[in-house]
Scaffold this motif. Sequence first.
Motif, PDB file in Angstrom:
ATOM      1  N   ILE A 511      37.575  32.194  53.923  1.00 16.68           N
ATOM      2  CA  ILE A 511      37.389  33.586  54.329  1.00 16.68           C
ATOM      3  C   ILE A 511      38.690  34.136  54.912  1.00 16.68           C
ATOM      4  O   ILE A 511      39.118  35.234  54.598  1.00 16.68           O
ATOM      5  CB  ILE A 511      36.247  33.703  55.367  1.00 16.68           C
ATOM      6  CG1 ILE A 511      34.915  33.397  54.692  1.00 16.68           C
ATOM      7  CG2 ILE A 511      36.218  35.091  55.983  1.00 16.68           C
ATOM      8  CD1 ILE A 511      33.755  33.328  55.638  1.00 16.68           C
ATOM      9  N   LEU A 512      39.340  33.310  55.736  1.00 18.17           N
ATOM     10  CA  LEU A 512      40.584  33.787  56.347  1.00 18.17           C
ATOM     11  C   LEU A 512      41.657  34.026  55.298  1.00 18.17           C
ATOM     12  O   LEU A 512      42.385  35.016  55.346  1.00 18.17           O
ATOM     13  CB  LEU A 512      41.078  32.787  57.399  1.00 18.17           C
ATOM     14  CG  LEU A 512      40.309  32.796  58.704  1.00 18.17           C
ATOM     15  CD1 LEU A 512      40.878  31.786  59.672  1.00 18.17           C
ATOM     16  CD2 LEU A 512      40.343  34.174  59.335  1.00 18.17           C
ATOM     17  N   VAL A 513      41.740  33.108  54.333  1.00 13.31           N
ATOM     18  CA  VAL A 513      42.775  33.282  53.305  1.00 13.31           C
ATOM     19  C   VAL A 513      42.498  34.542  52.498  1.00 13.31           C
ATOM     20  O   VAL A 513      43.379  35.385  52.294  1.00 13.31           O
ATOM     21  CB  VAL A 513      42.834  32.056  52.378  1.00 13.31           C
ATOM     22  CG1 VAL A 513      43.816  32.313  51.243  1.00 13.31           C
ATOM     23  CG2 VAL A 513      43.259  30.841  53.166  1.00 13.31           C
ATOM     24  N   ILE A 514      41.248  34.696  52.080  1.00 16.80           N
ATOM     25  CA  ILE A 514      40.915  35.878  51.276  1.00 16.80           C
ATOM     26  C   ILE A 514      41.166  37.154  52.078  1.00 16.80           C
ATOM     27  O   ILE A 514      41.794  38.095  51.601  1.00 16.80           O
ATOM     28  CB  ILE A 514      39.445  35.818  50.810  1.00 16.80           C
ATOM     29  CG1 ILE A 514      39.262  34.644  49.844  1.00 16.80           C
ATOM     30  CG2 ILE A 514      39.052  37.118  50.131  1.00 16.80           C
ATOM     31  CD1 ILE A 514      37.832  34.400  49.453  1.00 16.80           C
ATOM     32  N   SER A 515      40.689  37.163  53.327  1.00 21.02           N
ATOM     33  CA  SER A 515      40.861  38.384  54.132  1.00 21.02           C
ATOM     34  C   SER A 515      42.329  38.703  54.309  1.00 21.02           C
ATOM     35  O   SER A 515      42.724  39.862  54.241  1.00 21.02           O
ATOM     36  CB  SER A 515      40.249  38.231  55.518  1.00 21.02           C
ATOM     37  OG  SER A 515      38.995  37.663  55.423  1.00 21.02           O
ATOM     38  N   SER A 516      43.144  37.674  54.546  1.00 20.60           N
ATOM     39  CA  SER A 516      44.531  38.036  54.804  1.00 20.60           C
ATOM     40  C   SER A 516      45.197  38.543  53.537  1.00 20.60           C
ATOM     41  O   SER A 516      46.039  39.425  53.610  1.00 20.60           O
ATOM     42  CB  SER A 516      45.311  36.896  55.449  1.00 20.60           C
ATOM     43  OG  SER A 516      44.957  35.701  54.875  1.00 20.60           O
ATOM     44  N   ILE A 517      44.805  38.015  52.391  1.00 20.23           N
ATOM     45  CA  ILE A 517      45.367  38.572  51.150  1.00 20.23           C
ATOM     46  C   ILE A 517      44.959  40.034  51.023  1.00 20.23           C
ATOM     47  O   ILE A 517      45.785  40.909  50.745  1.00 20.23           O
ATOM     48  CB  ILE A 517      44.886  37.781  49.919  1.00 20.23           C
ATOM     49  CG1 ILE A 517      45.480  36.375  49.934  1.00 20.23           C
ATOM     50  CG2 ILE A 517      45.281  38.498  48.642  1.00 20.23           C
ATOM     51  CD1 ILE A 517      45.003  35.498  48.813  1.00 20.23           C
ATOM     52  N   LEU A 518      43.680  40.325  51.281  1.00 21.59           N
ATOM     53  CA  LEU A 518      43.213  41.701  51.113  1.00 21.59           C
ATOM     54  C   LEU A 518      43.829  42.633  52.149  1.00 21.59           C
ATOM     55  O   LEU A 518      44.220  43.751  51.822  1.00 21.59           O
ATOM     56  CB  LEU A 518      41.687  41.751  51.197  1.00 21.59           C
ATOM     57  CG  LEU A 518      40.985  41.102  50.003  1.00 21.59           C
ATOM     58  CD1 LEU A 518      39.488  41.142  50.177  1.00 21.59           C
ATOM     59  CD2 LEU A 518      41.389  41.803  48.715  1.00 21.59           C
ATOM     60  N   ILE A 519      43.928  42.164  53.389  1.00 20.75           N
ATOM     61  CA  ILE A 519      44.533  43.011  54.419  1.00 20.75           C
ATOM     62  C   ILE A 519      45.984  43.286  54.063  1.00 20.75           C
ATOM     63  O   ILE A 519      46.467  44.412  54.133  1.00 20.75           O
ATOM     64  CB  ILE A 519      44.415  42.333  55.806  1.00 20.75           C
ATOM     65  CG1 ILE A 519      42.964  42.364  56.275  1.00 20.75           C
ATOM     66  CG2 ILE A 519      45.305  43.018  56.826  1.00 20.75           C
ATOM     67  CD1 ILE A 519      42.720  41.677  57.594  1.00 20.75           C
ATOM     68  N   TYR A 520      46.659  42.243  53.600  1.00 18.49           N
ATOM     69  CA  TYR A 520      48.053  42.408  53.212  1.00 18.49           C
ATOM     70  C   TYR A 520      48.169  43.455  52.109  1.00 18.49           C
ATOM     71  O   TYR A 520      48.979  44.375  52.175  1.00 18.49           O
ATOM     72  CB  TYR A 520      48.609  41.063  52.732  1.00 18.49           C
ATOM     73  CG  TYR A 520      50.081  41.100  52.462  1.00 18.49           C
ATOM     74  CD1 TYR A 520      50.993  40.797  53.459  1.00 18.49           C
ATOM     75  CD2 TYR A 520      50.566  41.466  51.218  1.00 18.49           C
ATOM     76  CE1 TYR A 520      52.345  40.852  53.228  1.00 18.49           C
ATOM     77  CE2 TYR A 520      51.923  41.526  50.969  1.00 18.49           C
ATOM     78  CZ  TYR A 520      52.808  41.204  51.979  1.00 18.49           C
ATOM     79  OH  TYR A 520      54.144  41.270  51.752  1.00 18.49           O
ATOM     80  N   ASN A 521      47.316  43.297  51.104  1.00 17.15           N
ATOM     81  CA  ASN A 521      47.302  44.234  49.980  1.00 17.15           C
ATOM     82  C   ASN A 521      47.118  45.668  50.437  1.00 17.15           C
ATOM     83  O   ASN A 521      47.837  46.561  50.025  1.00 17.15           O
ATOM     84  CB  ASN A 521      46.110  43.901  49.084  1.00 17.15           C
ATOM     85  CG  ASN A 521      46.572  43.186  47.858  1.00 17.15           C
ATOM     86  OD1 ASN A 521      47.767  43.025  47.667  1.00 17.15           O
ATOM     87  ND2 ASN A 521      45.641  42.764  47.032  1.00 17.15           N
ATOM     88  N   GLN A 522      46.107  45.858  51.276  1.00 15.45           N
ATOM     89  CA  GLN A 522      45.765  47.212  51.697  1.00 15.45           C
ATOM     90  C   GLN A 522      46.903  47.827  52.512  1.00 15.45           C
ATOM     91  O   GLN A 522      47.271  48.967  52.308  1.00 15.45           O
ATOM     92  CB  GLN A 522      44.466  47.180  52.521  1.00 15.45           C
ATOM     93  CG  GLN A 522      44.100  48.490  53.173  1.00 15.45           C
ATOM     94  CD  GLN A 522      43.677  49.537  52.161  1.00 15.45           C
ATOM     95  OE1 GLN A 522      43.327  49.223  51.034  1.00 15.45           O
ATOM     96  NE2 GLN A 522      43.749  50.797  52.551  1.00 15.45           N
ATOM     97  N   VAL A 523      47.451  47.040  53.433  1.00 15.22           N
ATOM     98  CA  VAL A 523      48.506  47.567  54.282  1.00 15.22           C
ATOM     99  C   VAL A 523      49.733  47.901  53.444  1.00 15.22           C
ATOM    100  O   VAL A 523      50.360  48.944  53.602  1.00 15.22           O
ATOM    101  CB  VAL A 523      48.840  46.548  55.392  1.00 15.22           C
ATOM    102  CG1 VAL A 523      50.073  46.979  56.143  1.00 15.22           C
ATOM    103  CG2 VAL A 523      47.666  46.415  56.335  1.00 15.22           C
ATOM    104  N   ASP A 524      50.025  46.998  52.513  1.00  8.51           N
ATOM    105  CA  ASP A 524      51.127  47.236  51.611  1.00  8.51           C
ATOM    106  C   ASP A 524      50.902  48.522  50.822  1.00  8.51           C
ATOM    107  O   ASP A 524      51.793  49.342  50.653  1.00  8.51           O
ATOM    108  CB  ASP A 524      51.196  46.042  50.657  1.00  8.51           C
ATOM    109  CG  ASP A 524      52.573  45.877  50.088  1.00  8.51           C
ATOM    110  OD1 ASP A 524      53.519  45.826  50.889  1.00  8.51           O
ATOM    111  OD2 ASP A 524      52.690  45.834  48.856  1.00  8.51           O
TER     112      ASP A 524
END
Lengths: 866, 107
Positions: A511-524
């Motif tokens: 969950i943490l890995v997926i969330s951080s990828i998605l958060i990174y994506n969105q912020v980017d």
Amino acid sequence: MKKSSSHPPKLADRILKWYCANRYFEEVQGDLHEWFYQRVEEQGLLRARWMYYVDVVRYFRSFRLKSTQKINNNSNYLSMKNLLKLTLRNLRRDLLSAFLRIGNLALGMVVFLLTLVYARYELNYDQFHENHERVYRMGHKLNGDPWAAGPMGLGAFLQADAPEVERMTRIFPAQDTWIKKGDQVFTEQNVFFTDSSFFEVFTHKAIDGVLSESLKDIRSIVITESMAIKYFGTENPIGQELELGAENGRTRMVTAVIEDVPEQSHLQFDFLLPLRTFGERFTSAWRNWATYTYAELYEGADQEALNARVKNAYLTAYKGNDPDNLDCFLTPIADIHLKTNHEKELADNGNTSYVYILLSIGVFVLLISGINFMNLSVIKGLDRGKEVGLRKTLGATRPQIIAQFIAENLVTIVISAIISVLALAALSPIFSNFSELNLPLNGFYNTNILWPLGLLVLFLELICGVYPAMVLSRYKPAQVLKAGMKGSIKSGRVSFLRKGLIVMQFGISLILVISSILIYNQVDFIQNRDMGFEKDQILLVQVDGEIRPKLSAFVDGLESISGVQDVTISSDVPGYRISMEAVIEIGVTKPGDAPNIRTIMSDVDFVNVYGLSLREGRDFRQEQVEGVVEYLVNESAAALIFEDRNPLEGRIVYRGDTGRVVGILKDFNFRTVHSQVEPLVISSNMRSGVASIRFEPQSTKAVLDGIDELSKSLFPEAPSINAEFLSDRFAQLYKAESKLKSLVWLFCVISIVLTMSGIFGMASYMARQKTREIAIRKVLGSSVNQLFALMSRSFAWLLLLAIVLALPTAYYLSGWWLSNFAYQVPVAAWAFIGAVAAVFLLILFSSGLVTFRAIKANPTEALKSD
Amino acid sequence: MKGTHLGELEELVLLTTAILDGNAYTVTIANEIKAQSNRGITLSTVHTSLHRLEQKGFVKSEVGGTTKARGGRRKRLYWITKTGYDALSDARELRIKMWDLMPKPGF
């Protein structure tokens, strides 16, 4: 001299008796008394009595203390000493396992405490005010948009006509705030006019001066400690004079110095001035919508009644307004920082969801490390079957064994806790720097980090200390001693509970890995999104009191700086809040009020400087005709005002200027992409607020120097002009996201490292258990691949189960977070696939590393021992 | 056990104990040190030194007589032991030896 009074002091004797071990008491007291009488002769009674106390204190050495004597003879102490020794020996015997367990737990604790301290910091805003539970800010909703600021007259009304309000105070930001002392001039940001009740509503500590009197005189000024140092150095500031930029040489006298406003406040100020400066008419008028009204209500006051009363007052003051479009509400001041983000907020407020995201990541990481600790403790303990068996044979009861393991775990947990406090203290400068908050992380200065740590230790002990103890104390002595561990507990297999824990651990990591990828994506995504205008290579200069009279000279000066391409003056600029007012379409009668629309009043170069594109019509005419106002609208505004009519044929009124709409601009994001593009109208009736300067990228330095020179030659009196890069402002607006991005990544990496180390520990144990099995299989002809599959199968199954559980959870959680954004990056399938693949590989890698070593070993080594 | 090194203060206390021969206890030792070296010393310092000396076996002690000033409380009297005496003379010899080795300073 009376005999009775020449005795040594009784109290000192009592102190001596209290601490001194009986063994020494008699001789010590005798010596002291003799010494005392000798002193009386030599130095007099008074001094002797005083020195007697000193001597009693000096005798306080550990070998003479009662408690050390007691401890040395206490069996509990002895058994505890024994236990501690045993634990440390056990830890030392298998350093790798001790390192894994302690390191794991300490890392988890550090992350958890960090997020906890951060969350507490953010959640405690404005709670230092004594009556903060009763202090509210009065906000307003006009046509649906909540405002933080309101009319000046509201405060006067509350004071006089609202029985619910005990007292109120208003905050009115001062404009053109440069402050002068002698020939020193500084531009100041946080200068406010306020009512003299300010210090009754809000709690601030005075360093000098009487706060309740400090704002009564209309020529007074209250300053903070750092301002006192900035302007007056070591002199006493009270009674000194300061001059306010806009007040034409009239001076103000410092009446009080207060401590700097705590960081945890939405109301950051450096200077306070009495609102009475303005006079009665100004302060009771229902205009000036830039006033912040704070009301301290009576205990148990009826808020609904107050809201209704205020709404009524509005309707009387602004006759003809639609009551449905107006609403008043009270915000508790402690909620302002995290829960509001209204029009005209005083500060860039925080965001509740980020606080909770980080806190839950902290809990997750703690969970992972706790699970590791439990599993590793159980595994480590399996080696001690013989010890337990022997102890039981010698008469130890099961509770005693349990107590021993619990105590051992407690020691390990406490060691981890100590390490985590040290680590936090060492890291606190880094984190303070990163978060730009003065987080109380250093346990040596801020003891309030220690009590949650104490609770945490207890909690972990209950969860992670008791379970392994229960499992390990179950050994049956006869079986263990006869047949080894295998006779007692099926050690190679992992119990159902532990399997569940491993699934949970894998799931959380995923969950943490997926969330951080998605958060990174969105912020980017939002950081790099096309805003619809050019935000780079623009400098902003506030046009205020000094500049305004010499505006055309200033603009000419700017334009003649080499490297400057274009300059525009406007009331507002993108990146900052743009004010809203009613815009009325001429010739059409519509139900309800005219819509409030954000409006920029600019000169003719605005479209050029910001690189906006026109969809229809034309830009402002370069040569404006005196008295004729033109309007540009963006697509959203065109749709809102004109609905299906052709905007280019329409005329609108804004602030009394009637004018034609000459062009329709493509929508551009003049604030952040957190929100949708809002309607925007640009009027050609320029009002000076901000100068926007477009410059060539290669001459940044020359342009900045040019502005500095210009400011010196045009305004030698005033402080030099500050120019701000618009791109910096946008970076500021996205700062919370940028930080979230890096923190989530950091914690994600930590959680993976933790999970891997847990798997590593488990796998090495299992490999050790199966050494002989592997050896026999190898001798009988199994290939490396087959053995590898055999060893990894158990993890692979658990991992699969974790994937099934984690994917929907991650999908749901990230969807919830993304819904905060007006523009969302589509949830990418590759994020899920990539995360699963990465976690899968990492876990198989760490278990494989161990397995591989076992497989590669020479089978004779494993088999020859029996 | 603890080392048998003789510290400077301990040496002083031990010497005084030997001088006072039979009448050595905390108060008299402190007085004697003050008289001999004009060095003010607190009772607890003396007591602590005596405690260490006893642990090292350089002095032995016995609970003894009382005076009016003590309000009837007994005192602990100290005697130097053979080991203590040897330690003292070792220290003295070491100093004499080293003094002899020292060239005459030129100031």
